[in-house]
Write an enzyme that holds these catalytic residues in place. Structure first.
Site, PDB file in Angstrom:
ATOM      1  N   GLU A 185       0.826  -1.209   0.000  1.00  0.00           N
ATOM      2  CA  GLU A 185       0.000   0.000   0.000  1.00  0.00           C
ATOM      3  C   GLU A 185       0.862   1.262   0.000  1.00  0.00           C
ATOM      4  O   GLU A 185       0.406   2.328   0.406  1.00  0.00           O
ATOM      5  CB  GLU A 185      -0.938  -0.026   1.194  1.00  0.00           C
ATOM      6  CG  GLU A 185      -2.021  -1.075   1.031  1.00  0.00           C
ATOM      7  CD  GLU A 185      -2.815  -1.255   2.293  1.00  0.00           C
ATOM      8  OE1 GLU A 185      -3.919  -0.707   2.374  1.00  0.00           O
ATOM      9  OE2 GLU A 185      -2.328  -1.926   3.209  1.00  0.00           O
ATOM     10  N   SER A 203      -6.764  -2.664   1.262  1.00  0.00           N
ATOM     11  CA  SER A 203      -7.239  -2.230  -0.048  1.00  0.00           C
ATOM     12  C   SER A 203      -7.770  -3.412  -0.858  1.00  0.00           C
ATOM     13  O   SER A 203      -7.627  -3.446  -2.077  1.00  0.00           O
ATOM     14  CB  SER A 203      -6.122  -1.523  -0.825  1.00  0.00           C
ATOM     15  OG  SER A 203      -5.602  -0.465  -0.067  1.00  0.00           O
ATOM     16  N   TYR A 237     -12.331  -1.894  -5.890  1.00  0.00           N
ATOM     17  CA  TYR A 237     -11.708  -0.844  -5.105  1.00  0.00           C
ATOM     18  C   TYR A 237     -10.858   0.101  -5.948  1.00  0.00           C
ATOM     19  O   TYR A 237     -10.271   1.030  -5.441  1.00  0.00           O
ATOM     20  CB  TYR A 237     -10.937  -1.432  -3.919  1.00  0.00           C
ATOM     21  CG  TYR A 237     -11.881  -1.647  -2.777  1.00  0.00           C
ATOM     22  CD1 TYR A 237     -11.880  -0.794  -1.682  1.00  0.00           C
ATOM     23  CD2 TYR A 237     -12.842  -2.637  -2.835  1.00  0.00           C
ATOM     24  CE1 TYR A 237     -12.802  -0.946  -0.662  1.00  0.00           C
ATOM     25  CE2 TYR A 237     -13.771  -2.802  -1.831  1.00  0.00           C
ATOM     26  CZ  TYR A 237     -13.740  -1.954  -0.740  1.00  0.00           C
ATOM     27  OH  TYR A 237     -14.669  -2.097   0.248  1.00  0.00           O
ATOM     28  N   ARG A 263     -10.388   2.917  12.021  1.00  0.00           N
ATOM     29  CA  ARG A 263     -11.585   2.667  11.211  1.00  0.00           C
ATOM     30  C   ARG A 263     -11.964   1.199  11.317  1.00  0.00           C
ATOM     31  O   ARG A 263     -11.111   0.326  11.163  1.00  0.00           O
ATOM     32  CB  ARG A 263     -11.313   3.021   9.754  1.00  0.00           C
ATOM     33  CG  ARG A 263     -12.588   3.157   8.914  1.00  0.00           C
ATOM     34  CD  ARG A 263     -12.274   3.282   7.435  1.00  0.00           C
ATOM     35  NE  ARG A 263     -12.033   1.969   6.861  1.00  0.00           N
ATOM     36  CZ  ARG A 263     -11.124   1.714   5.911  1.00  0.00           C
ATOM     37  NH1 ARG A 263     -10.344   2.666   5.443  1.00  0.00           N
ATOM     38  NH2 ARG A 263     -10.989   0.491   5.443  1.00  0.00           N
ATOM     39  N   ASP A 318     -14.289  -1.773   9.773  1.00  0.00           N
ATOM     40  CA  ASP A 318     -15.077  -2.161   8.603  1.00  0.00           C
ATOM     41  C   ASP A 318     -16.086  -3.233   9.012  1.00  0.00           C
ATOM     42  O   ASP A 318     -15.733  -4.198   9.694  1.00  0.00           O
ATOM     43  CB  ASP A 318     -14.164  -2.715   7.499  1.00  0.00           C
ATOM     44  CG  ASP A 318     -13.253  -1.639   6.916  1.00  0.00           C
ATOM     45  OD1 ASP A 318     -13.519  -0.439   7.140  1.00  0.00           O
ATOM     46  OD2 ASP A 318     -12.274  -1.998   6.229  1.00  0.00           O
ATOM     47  N   GLU A 357     -12.887  -6.145   9.986  1.00  0.00           N
ATOM     48  CA  GLU A 357     -11.504  -5.845  10.383  1.00  0.00           C
ATOM     49  C   GLU A 357     -11.447  -4.455  10.976  1.00  0.00           C
ATOM     50  O   GLU A 357     -12.394  -3.672  10.861  1.00  0.00           O
ATOM     51  CB  GLU A 357     -10.577  -5.909   9.162  1.00  0.00           C
ATOM     52  CG  GLU A 357     -10.982  -4.899   8.097  1.00  0.00           C
ATOM     53  CD  GLU A 357      -9.819  -4.366   7.269  1.00  0.00           C
ATOM     54  OE1 GLU A 357      -8.660  -4.668   7.582  1.00  0.00           O
ATOM     55  OE2 GLU A 357     -10.084  -3.611   6.326  1.00  0.00           O
ATOM     56  N   ASN A 366      -8.718  -1.015  11.184  1.00  0.00           N
ATOM     57  CA  ASN A 366      -7.534  -0.418  10.571  1.00  0.00           C
ATOM     58  C   ASN A 366      -6.932   0.593  11.531  1.00  0.00           C
ATOM     59  O   ASN A 366      -7.597   1.567  11.895  1.00  0.00           O
ATOM     60  CB  ASN A 366      -7.928   0.275   9.267  1.00  0.00           C
ATOM     61  CG  ASN A 366      -8.517  -0.718   8.268  1.00  0.00           C
ATOM     62  OD1 ASN A 366      -7.798  -1.441   7.604  1.00  0.00           O
ATOM     63  ND2 ASN A 366      -9.842  -0.791   8.201  1.00  0.00           N
ATOM     64  N   GLY A 404      -6.589   5.075   5.510  1.00  0.00           N
ATOM     65  CA  GLY A 404      -6.170   6.029   4.492  1.00  0.00           C
ATOM     66  C   GLY A 404      -6.561   7.464   4.828  1.00  0.00           C
ATOM     67  O   GLY A 404      -7.609   7.714   5.428  1.00  0.00           O
TER      68      GLY A 404
HETATM   69  N1  ADP Z   1     -16.995 -12.066   4.702  1.00  0.00           N
HETATM   70  C1  ADP Z   1     -17.275 -11.158   3.770  1.00  0.00           C
HETATM   71  N2  ADP Z   1     -18.507 -11.079   3.214  1.00  0.00           N
HETATM   72  C2  ADP Z   1     -18.792 -10.169   2.260  1.00  0.00           C
HETATM   73  N3  ADP Z   1     -17.920  -9.268   1.785  1.00  0.00           N
HETATM   74  C3  ADP Z   1     -16.660  -9.280   2.297  1.00  0.00           C
HETATM   75  C4  ADP Z   1     -16.284 -10.223   3.303  1.00  0.00           C
HETATM   76  N4  ADP Z   1     -14.976 -10.004   3.598  1.00  0.00           N
HETATM   77  C5  ADP Z   1     -14.571  -8.984   2.813  1.00  0.00           C
HETATM   78  N5  ADP Z   1     -15.571  -8.540   2.032  1.00  0.00           N
HETATM   79  C6  ADP Z   1     -15.497  -7.413   1.082  1.00  0.00           C
HETATM   80  O1  ADP Z   1     -14.142  -7.151   0.757  1.00  0.00           O
HETATM   81  C7  ADP Z   1     -13.746  -5.855   1.227  1.00  0.00           C
HETATM   82  C8  ADP Z   1     -12.329  -5.922   1.801  1.00  0.00           C
HETATM   83  O2  ADP Z   1     -12.281  -6.825   2.901  1.00  0.00           O
HETATM   84  P1  ADP Z   1     -11.611  -6.487   4.296  1.00  0.00           P
HETATM   85  O3  ADP Z   1     -11.758  -7.671   5.169  1.00  0.00           O
HETATM   86  O4  ADP Z   1     -12.133  -5.191   4.845  1.00  0.00           O
HETATM   87  O5  ADP Z   1     -10.062  -6.373   3.884  1.00  0.00           O
HETATM   88  P2  ADP Z   1      -9.110  -5.163   3.459  1.00  0.00           P
HETATM   89  O6  ADP Z   1      -8.047  -5.155   4.500  1.00  0.00           O
HETATM   90  O7  ADP Z   1      -8.578  -5.527   2.129  1.00  0.00           O
HETATM   91  O8  ADP Z   1      -9.931  -3.896   3.483  1.00  0.00           O
HETATM   92  C9  ADP Z   1     -14.796  -5.478   2.282  1.00  0.00           C
HETATM   93  O9  ADP Z   1     -14.919  -4.079   2.424  1.00  0.00           O
HETATM   94  C10 ADP Z   1     -16.042  -6.143   1.727  1.00  0.00           C
HETATM   95  O10 ADP Z   1     -16.608  -5.345   0.715  1.00  0.00           O
HETATM   96 MG    MG Z   2     -11.298  -3.226   4.874  1.00  0.00          MG
END
Ligand code: ADP
Ligand code: MG
Length: 322
Positions: free
Chosen positions: A14, A150, A221, A260, A262, A276, A278, A282
């Site tokens: 990143e 990301s 993304y 943040r 998510d 998760e 953060n 960003g």
């Molecule tokens: N278990 C899940 N069910 C549905 N969508 C998911 C799931 N895990 C991840 N995503 C989608 O993928 C995106 C990125 O996943 P995330 O776990 O937040 O990792 P990153 O660290 O890449 O942001 C999320 O914002 C969501 O849109």
């Molecule tokens: Mg995320």
């Protein structure tokens, strides 16, 4: 006026996002009247910090090197105060598996999951457990590296035949992978910033995909393929619950100054799940925390000033007094 070293870049995947976050933070710090030194983190980091003798370091790094506690450990050795979370909160949040285990222990909802590392996969026959995992999580299933950001390496497996390829992709990012139940629904992010009375959740940002190919999260993304709505159009009760869960997660993980969380809001059930956290989200022109801060009445310069003031308040840190 203070001397502020802005740490950015590094060797993480990143890196580019971090350079943009750093540049925007530098501009804000200059407008606030500080003496700014931009540091692209590399082999000369210690030398530059020793020579520059900053009063404080603003850590604008994402992913490896910066969001995982690496530069924070070095800053503690040098006795330089720094922005954001400490070493252990970074370690807890950089690894989604650790975060999820802690959430489970604390009764914070997170999607059901399993994980294993490269050793288990290569030498201990973890692949033989896939049918059992698939039976318990169902399809589609989400496969992702334990640490990442990301949406890098996040893959959706629609059927058993997709899982091995998704695992190989995830293992190219980290030596631990996570298999998670797919939550169909809305993608929410809750920014938290500490005010005078402790952490405060900001208006929620919803990521709305523009096209229908919702399986390809990496593409989603890319700039322009997702719209961000803030404040998200949600029933008051859902907003309140998302705020509560985000705050509980923030506190559980020991995040400091800002962060943040998510979440996914499940269609049909209305259940919320933490994906998760953060530690250094960003801070670019298009990033979610600045959007949420703006919607909450805190413009970017004031957000940066607030994060900096908290670093000064806390002063230099050390893991254990010598
Ligand atoms: N278990 C899940 N069910 C549905 N969508 C998911 C799931 N895990 C991840 N995503 C989608 O993928 C995106 C990125 O996943 P995330 O776990 O937040 O990792 P990153 O660290 O890449 O942001 C999320 O914002 C969501 O849109
Ligand atoms: Mg995320």
């Amino acid at each position: 006026m203070s001397r502020v070293a802005v740490l950015k870049g590094g060797s993480s995947l990143e890196r580019q996002v971090s350079l943009r976050s750093g540049a925007r933070v530098e501009d804000a710090l200059e407008r606030l009247g500080h003496d700014v030194e931009a540091v692209d983190v590399g082999a000369d980091l210690i030398e530059r910090l020793r020579q520059g003798r900053p009063d404080v370091a603003f850590v604008a790094m994402h992913g490896r090197d910066g969001e995982d506690g690496t530069v924070q450990e070095l800053l503690e050795i040098l006795g330089i105060p720094y922005t954001g979370s400490g070493v252990v909160a970074c370690a807890r949040t950089i690894d989604k598996v650790v975060t999820k285990h802690l959430c489970v222990e604390a009764d914070i909802p997170t999607a059901p999951f399993f994980s294993f590392n490269q050793t288990a996969f290569d030498r201990l026959g973890a692949a033989d457990t896939l049918p059992a995992i698939e039976e318990r999580l169902g399809f589609p299933m989400v496969v992702k590296p334990a640490s990442g950001g990301s949406a890098l390496g996040v893959k959706f497996a629609r059927a058993a035949r997709d899982v091995p390829g998704a695992l190989v992709a995830a293992f190219s990012y980290d030596d631990r992978v996570l298999l998670e139940r797919y939550v169909a629904g809305r993608d929410l992010a809750v920014a938290v910033v500490e005010g005078a009375d402790g952490p405060v959740p900001l208006p929620i940002v919803e990521a709305v995909p523009r096209d229908e190919d919702f399986y390809d999260f990496e593409a989603r993304y890319e700039i322009g393929r997702t719209d961000f709505v803030c404040p998200a159009d949600l029933p008051g009760e859902t907003t309140e619950r998302a705020h509560e869960i985000a705050l509980a997660t923030y506190r559980l993980l020991g995040l400091e100054a800002f962060g943040r969380i998510d979440l996914m809001l499940e269609e049909g059930t209305g259940d919320l799940y933490v994906l998760e956290a953060n530690a250094i989200p960003g801070l670019t022109e298009t990033s979610l925390v600045p959007q949420a801060a703006e919607a909450g009445g805190l413009d970017f310069d004031r957000l940066v000033a607030r994060i900096l003031a908290l670093a000064f308040e806390r002063g230099p840190r050390a893991a254990a007094p010598a």
